[in-house]
Design a protein around this motif. Structure first.
Motif, PDB file in Angstrom:
ATOM      1  N   ALA A   1      50.215  19.421 -26.704  1.00  0.00           N
ATOM      2  CA  ALA A   1      50.800  18.096 -26.927  1.00  0.00           C
ATOM      3  C   ALA A   1      49.744  17.003 -26.796  1.00  0.00           C
ATOM      4  O   ALA A   1      49.672  16.091 -27.626  1.00  0.00           O
ATOM      5  CB  ALA A   1      51.950  17.858 -25.958  1.00  0.00           C
ATOM      6  N   VAL A   2      48.912  17.097 -25.773  1.00  0.00           N
ATOM      7  CA  VAL A   2      47.864  16.089 -25.570  1.00  0.00           C
ATOM      8  C   VAL A   2      46.878  16.095 -26.740  1.00  0.00           C
ATOM      9  O   VAL A   2      46.522  15.037 -27.269  1.00  0.00           O
ATOM     10  CB  VAL A   2      47.134  16.319 -24.222  1.00  0.00           C
ATOM     11  N   LEU A   3      46.452  17.280 -27.155  1.00  0.00           N
ATOM     12  CA  LEU A   3      45.514  17.374 -28.278  1.00  0.00           C
ATOM     13  C   LEU A   3      46.123  16.828 -29.565  1.00  0.00           C
ATOM     14  O   LEU A   3      45.469  16.096 -30.322  1.00  0.00           O
ATOM     15  CB  LEU A   3      45.080  18.825 -28.482  1.00  0.00           C
ATOM     16  N   ALA A   4      47.365  17.177 -29.834  1.00  0.00           N
ATOM     17  CA  ALA A   4      48.011  16.713 -31.066  1.00  0.00           C
ATOM     18  C   ALA A   4      48.225  15.202 -31.045  1.00  0.00           C
ATOM     19  O   ALA A   4      48.001  14.527 -32.062  1.00  0.00           O
ATOM     20  CB  ALA A   4      49.336  17.443 -31.274  1.00  0.00           C
ATOM     21  N   LEU A   5      48.630  14.656 -29.922  1.00  0.00           N
ATOM     22  CA  LEU A   5      48.816  13.206 -29.830  1.00  0.00           C
ATOM     23  C   LEU A   5      47.482  12.473 -29.949  1.00  0.00           C
ATOM     24  O   LEU A   5      47.409  11.409 -30.587  1.00  0.00           O
ATOM     25  CB  LEU A   5      49.541  12.837 -28.534  1.00  0.00           C
TER      26      LEU A   5
END
Length: 153
Positions: A84-88
């Protein structure tokens, strides 16, 4: 949606994104002219904004997609959070680059736009992995007709 289906969706989208970023990286290092219907791909790819600290942005994208793919291959809370952090972060960086294309360069790259769209979908899937039960409930609610919709049928 289940955690498993969200992991599959995340992995599939990460592979699509890696394909786009891989194509752009290959074109960058080989000097091949990009297939482009907008006419702006070469302008964008040859701009000063196509590199960050000497590293091609396409290569950074390829690394980002590979990292998100790795999080999709692993179950668990840490993998979900990392994905989630990488995608955001990818969505935020893509938004910045889109702004640069429009406001500074004055040209749009269709491959960059496609990558932005894939990363946005990835962010939805990756964030959905944080609470798959909530995603399942939302999908169920959206699929179930309301009383007004049922009466009009």
């Amino acid at each position: 949606m289940t955690e498993r289906s969200l992991r599959i969706a995340t992995g599939a989208l990460a592979l699509v994104g890696a394909g786009i970023a891989g194509y752009l990286t290959l074109a960058r290092f080989s000097g091949v002219t990009l297939a482009c219907t907008t006419g702006g791909c070469e302008t964008v790819q040859s701009s000063a904004y196509a590199e960050l600290l000497g590293v091609p942005v396409a290569l950074l994208g390829l690394g980002g997609y590979a990292a998100i793919l790795a999080t999709a291959l692993v179950a668990g809370e840490l993998a979900r959070l990392a994905g989630a952090v990488l995608a955001l972060a990818g969505v935020a960086f893509g938004a910045y680059l889109l702004l640069v294309q429009v406001a500074v360069i004055g040209a749009l790259c269709q491959w960059c736009l496609a990558s932005d769209a894939v990363m946005a979908l990835l962010a939805v899937a990756a964030v959905g992995r944080l609470a798959p039960e909530s995603v399942a409930a939302l999908v169920s609610r959206l699929a179930r007709p309301t009383a007004g919709q049922a009466a009009s049928r």
